[in-house]
Design an enzyme around this catalytic site. Structure first.
Site, mmCIF file in Angstrom:
data_model
loop_
_atom_site.group_PDB
_atom_site.id
_atom_site.type_symbol
_atom_site.label_atom_id
_atom_site.label_comp_id
_atom_site.label_asym_id
_atom_site.label_seq_id
_atom_site.Cartn_x
_atom_site.Cartn_y
_atom_site.Cartn_z
ATOM 1 N N ASP A 1 84.712 7.502 -73.965
ATOM 2 C CA ASP A 1 85.845 8.011 -73.348
ATOM 3 C C ASP A 1 86.870 7.214 -73.007
ATOM 4 O O ASP A 1 86.863 6.147 -72.939
ATOM 5 C CB ASP A 1 84.418 9.280 -72.690
ATOM 6 C CG ASP A 1 85.613 10.049 -72.235
ATOM 7 O OD1 ASP A 1 85.545 11.552 -72.702
ATOM 8 O OD2 ASP A 1 85.752 10.649 -70.703
ATOM 9 N N LYS B 1 76.377 12.781 -71.200
ATOM 10 C CA LYS B 1 76.900 12.196 -70.584
ATOM 11 C C LYS B 1 76.968 11.129 -70.481
ATOM 12 O O LYS B 1 76.370 11.413 -69.418
ATOM 13 C CB LYS B 1 78.616 13.020 -69.983
ATOM 14 C CG LYS B 1 80.207 12.374 -70.437
ATOM 15 C CD LYS B 1 80.725 12.708 -71.592
ATOM 16 C CE LYS B 1 82.187 12.785 -70.880
ATOM 17 N NZ LYS B 1 82.899 12.889 -72.918
HETATM 18 P P1 NAD Z 1 92.394 7.628 -73.443
HETATM 19 O O1 NAD Z 1 92.142 6.633 -72.102
HETATM 20 O O2 NAD Z 1 92.672 6.969 -74.860
HETATM 21 O O3 NAD Z 1 93.695 8.705 -72.682
HETATM 22 C C1 NAD Z 1 94.559 8.875 -71.605
HETATM 23 C C2 NAD Z 1 95.733 8.935 -71.985
HETATM 24 O O4 NAD Z 1 96.123 10.007 -70.923
HETATM 25 C C3 NAD Z 1 95.502 7.408 -71.663
HETATM 26 O O5 NAD Z 1 97.776 6.603 -72.246
HETATM 27 C C4 NAD Z 1 96.148 7.318 -69.870
HETATM 28 O O6 NAD Z 1 97.616 7.136 -69.229
HETATM 29 C C5 NAD Z 1 96.698 9.172 -69.881
HETATM 30 N N1 NAD Z 1 96.728 9.869 -68.229
HETATM 31 C C6 NAD Z 1 95.834 8.897 -67.346
HETATM 32 N N2 NAD Z 1 95.706 10.553 -66.484
HETATM 33 C C7 NAD Z 1 97.130 10.841 -66.786
HETATM 34 C C8 NAD Z 1 97.428 11.667 -66.004
HETATM 35 N N3 NAD Z 1 96.939 12.358 -65.228
HETATM 36 N N4 NAD Z 1 98.422 12.600 -66.434
HETATM 37 C C9 NAD Z 1 99.314 12.292 -67.464
HETATM 38 N N5 NAD Z 1 99.147 11.178 -68.304
HETATM 39 C C10 NAD Z 1 97.707 10.644 -68.196
HETATM 40 O O7 NAD Z 1 91.961 8.312 -73.399
HETATM 41 P P2 NAD Z 1 91.042 9.410 -74.721
HETATM 42 O O8 NAD Z 1 90.693 9.331 -75.002
HETATM 43 O O9 NAD Z 1 92.480 10.132 -75.266
HETATM 44 O O10 NAD Z 1 90.557 10.852 -73.459
HETATM 45 C C11 NAD Z 1 91.619 12.035 -73.296
HETATM 46 C C12 NAD Z 1 90.926 13.277 -72.788
HETATM 47 O O11 NAD Z 1 90.465 13.287 -74.191
HETATM 48 C C13 NAD Z 1 89.591 12.851 -71.831
HETATM 49 O O12 NAD Z 1 89.846 13.990 -71.414
HETATM 50 C C14 NAD Z 1 88.942 12.759 -72.827
HETATM 51 O O13 NAD Z 1 87.130 13.859 -72.409
HETATM 52 C C15 NAD Z 1 88.895 13.690 -74.218
HETATM 53 N N6 NAD Z 1 88.028 13.841 -75.146
HETATM 54 C C16 NAD Z 1 87.997 12.533 -75.668
HETATM 55 C C17 NAD Z 1 87.550 12.158 -77.328
HETATM 56 C C18 NAD Z 1 87.782 11.307 -77.490
HETATM 57 O O14 NAD Z 1 87.211 10.774 -78.912
HETATM 58 N N7 NAD Z 1 88.250 10.128 -77.476
HETATM 59 C C19 NAD Z 1 87.101 12.896 -77.223
HETATM 60 C C20 NAD Z 1 87.179 14.339 -77.179
HETATM 61 C C21 NAD Z 1 87.441 14.671 -76.352
#
Ligand code: NAD
Length: 452
Positions: free
Chosen positions: A182, A142
């Site tokens: 991410d 990561k």
């Molecule tokens: P992203 O930045 O696209 O979306 C995150 C969303 O959550 C945003 O809309 C943001 O405004 C909102 N947010 C942030 N903090 C918040 C809070 N405290 N309360 C409510 N909403 C909040 O990110 P993503 O890629 O969707 O990732 C989200 C999670 O999923 C992370 O934990 C990431 O590590 C995990 N993840 C992502 C992927 C991927 O393929 N993108 C894969 C596995 C895990």
């Protein structure tokens, strides 16, 4: 480069301890409970607590326990970047490679003001376990940069990304460590990393990152893949309980990549998405929100608020919303000892990484909530990243239907592997997923042997 730390972990056990003493020490580590609020919220502590619990139940060999408990390499870089106003800013970035036992390191790059080494360590370890749960040939890694991407221009982000990549040039690569998007990084970020790496290599190397634009070697279906994995896991959990999607209400926290795609794919299947929450507040409608229109609304306005027919909600109220399925898809530590007792859902599907603290796990177990843990529920993203890496190396690209069909098959099989493991070992789904993963990584680690 400040610190390159190979095979850390020797400090866990005094060097001269005998075998029994060592086994006792590792079990003692496993029995240590997180107590303080600070410890509860430390993602590395949370990861380590679950790892120790699973390792103890597996009766894991003491040496392998020590080896897998710590990341194998931690890199810290300080990146000078020329800002738009002519000043120079220096950003701190990390890349942690937890294990390469089963294949190249694999894991996202996060840009956020609160990135920390402990967070990146935890996320790197979760990647090792996640790749092993879905049985794909990757290890775990990561990266992250401490920055405030919302207040940086595209030019500043590009220069920072390129310098970060250049600082890591000898440690990443298709056969070494493959970054992906991410939080706050995206297809464009991956294109910059791929291009920078390619310039250093003197040839285009698309397989160095995943999550790229389709026109640059990205995979069809990658953008929706994590959400699709969440949807498949939710479907399987419903089947397990003999529930009907059309009678099922869902609350989603976070409406970014994972949250919005999970919501859309579930909504397409007839689930009622009754609440969507963001960092600055939520919206609800007990009759269900039209997710297709909500996506258009967000694209147009940049937020979900004021969506026609919805009621505004407090940003923390989603946790206690009436629903069958709760999907945290935003960030870490949103379900803690302070709010887990408020959950009304029967099923929790963790779209985000590390949304639940270990203390909250215990509360949810007492309430009988069925948890699909993060290292299973959100593994659809890395599974399709694996497909992207395979396609880039083959130079032959699959149709979206092929990608989705292969992804669904892996997610369904993995869900049942974990469930079966939980039932046969009498543990909860999270510990089952860790046990399954640790067992697989330990097996290849032993097979490879220790290089001296
Ligand atoms: P992203 O930045 O696209 O979306 C995150 C969303 O959550 C945003 O809309 C943001 O405004 C909102 N947010 C942030 N903090 C918040 C809070 N405290 N309360 C409510 N909403 C909040 O990110 P993503 O890629 O969707 O990732 C989200 C999670 O999923 C992370 O934990 C990431 O590590 C995990 N993840 C992502 C992927 C991927 O393929 N993108 C894969 C596995 C895990």
């Amino acid at each position: 480069m400040e610190n390159v730390n190979d095979m850390a972990g020797e400090t866990l056990i005094p060097k001269r301890a005998g075998r029994d003493e060592e086994q006792h020490s590792m079990s003692a580590v496993a029995e240590k409970k997180t107590t303080t609020w600070e410890q509860e919220l430390n993602p590395w502590e949370a990861q380590a607590a679950r790892f120790d619990e699973a390792a103890r139940r597996l009766n894991l060999d003491n040496g392998i326990w020590k080896l897998l408990r710590s990341p194998s390499r931690e890199i810290i870089v300080h990146i000078p970047v020329a800002m738009d106003d002519g000043s120079i800013e220096v950003f701190t970035g990390y890349r942690v490679q937890h294990s390469i036992s089963r294949g190249p390191g694999k894991g996202g790059v996060r840009y956020a003001p609160d990135v920390s080494l402990d967070e990146v360590r935890a996320l790197a370890s979760w990647m090792t376990w996640k790749c092993a749960v879905v049985n794909i040939p990757f290890g775990g890694a990561k990266g992250g940069v401490i920055c405030d991407p919302k207040n940086m221009s595209q030019g500043e982000l590009e220069r920072m990304t390129r310098r970060y990549t250049a600082s890591l040039i000898e440690f990443i690569g298709p056969e070494k460590d493959v970054p992906a998007p991410d939080m706050n990084t995206n297809e464009q970020t991956m294109a910059w990393i791929m291009d920078t790496y390619s310039m250093h290599m003197g040839q285009t190397v698309t397989a160095v990152t995943t999550g790229k634009p389709v026109s640059l070697g990205g995979s069809r279906g990658r953008r929706e893949a994590t959400g699709r994995g969440v949807q498949v896991c939710t479907d399987q959990a419903l089947k397990h309980f003999n529930m009907d999607p059309k009678e099922t209400t869902v609350v989603v926290q976070g409406f970014g990549n994972v949250g919005s795609n999970s919501a859309k794919l579930l909504w397409d299947q007839g689930y009622k998405i009754v609440w969507v929450s963001e960092y600055d507040g939520g919206i609800s409608n007990p009759e269900g929100l039209d997710i297709s229109e909500l996506l258009e609304w967000k694209a147009k306005h940049g937020h979900i608020h004021g969506f026609p027919g919805s009621k505004p909600e407090d940003k923390d109220a989603w946790i206690s919303a009436e629903c069958d399925v709760l999907i945290p898809a935003a960030t870490e530590n949103v379900i803690t000892s302070k709010n887990a007792g408020l959950i009304k859902a029967k099923i929790l599907v963790e779209g985000a990484n590390g949304p639940t603290t270990t203390v909250a796990d215990e509360i949810m177990a007492e309430k009988g909530i069925f948890v699909v843990p993060d290292i299973l529920a959100n593994a659809g993203g890395v599974t399709t990243s694996y497909f992207e890496w395979v396609q880039d190396r083959m130079g032959y690209f699959w149709t979206e239907a092929e990608v989705n069909e292969r992804l669904t098959r892996i997610m369904v099989d993995s869900f049942h592997d974990v469930l079966q493991y939980a039932i046969s070992h009498g543990v909860n789904n999270r510990i089952a997923a860790y046990m399954l993963a640790i067992d697989r990584v330990a097996y290849t680690t032993k097979q490879r042997g220790i290089y001296a």
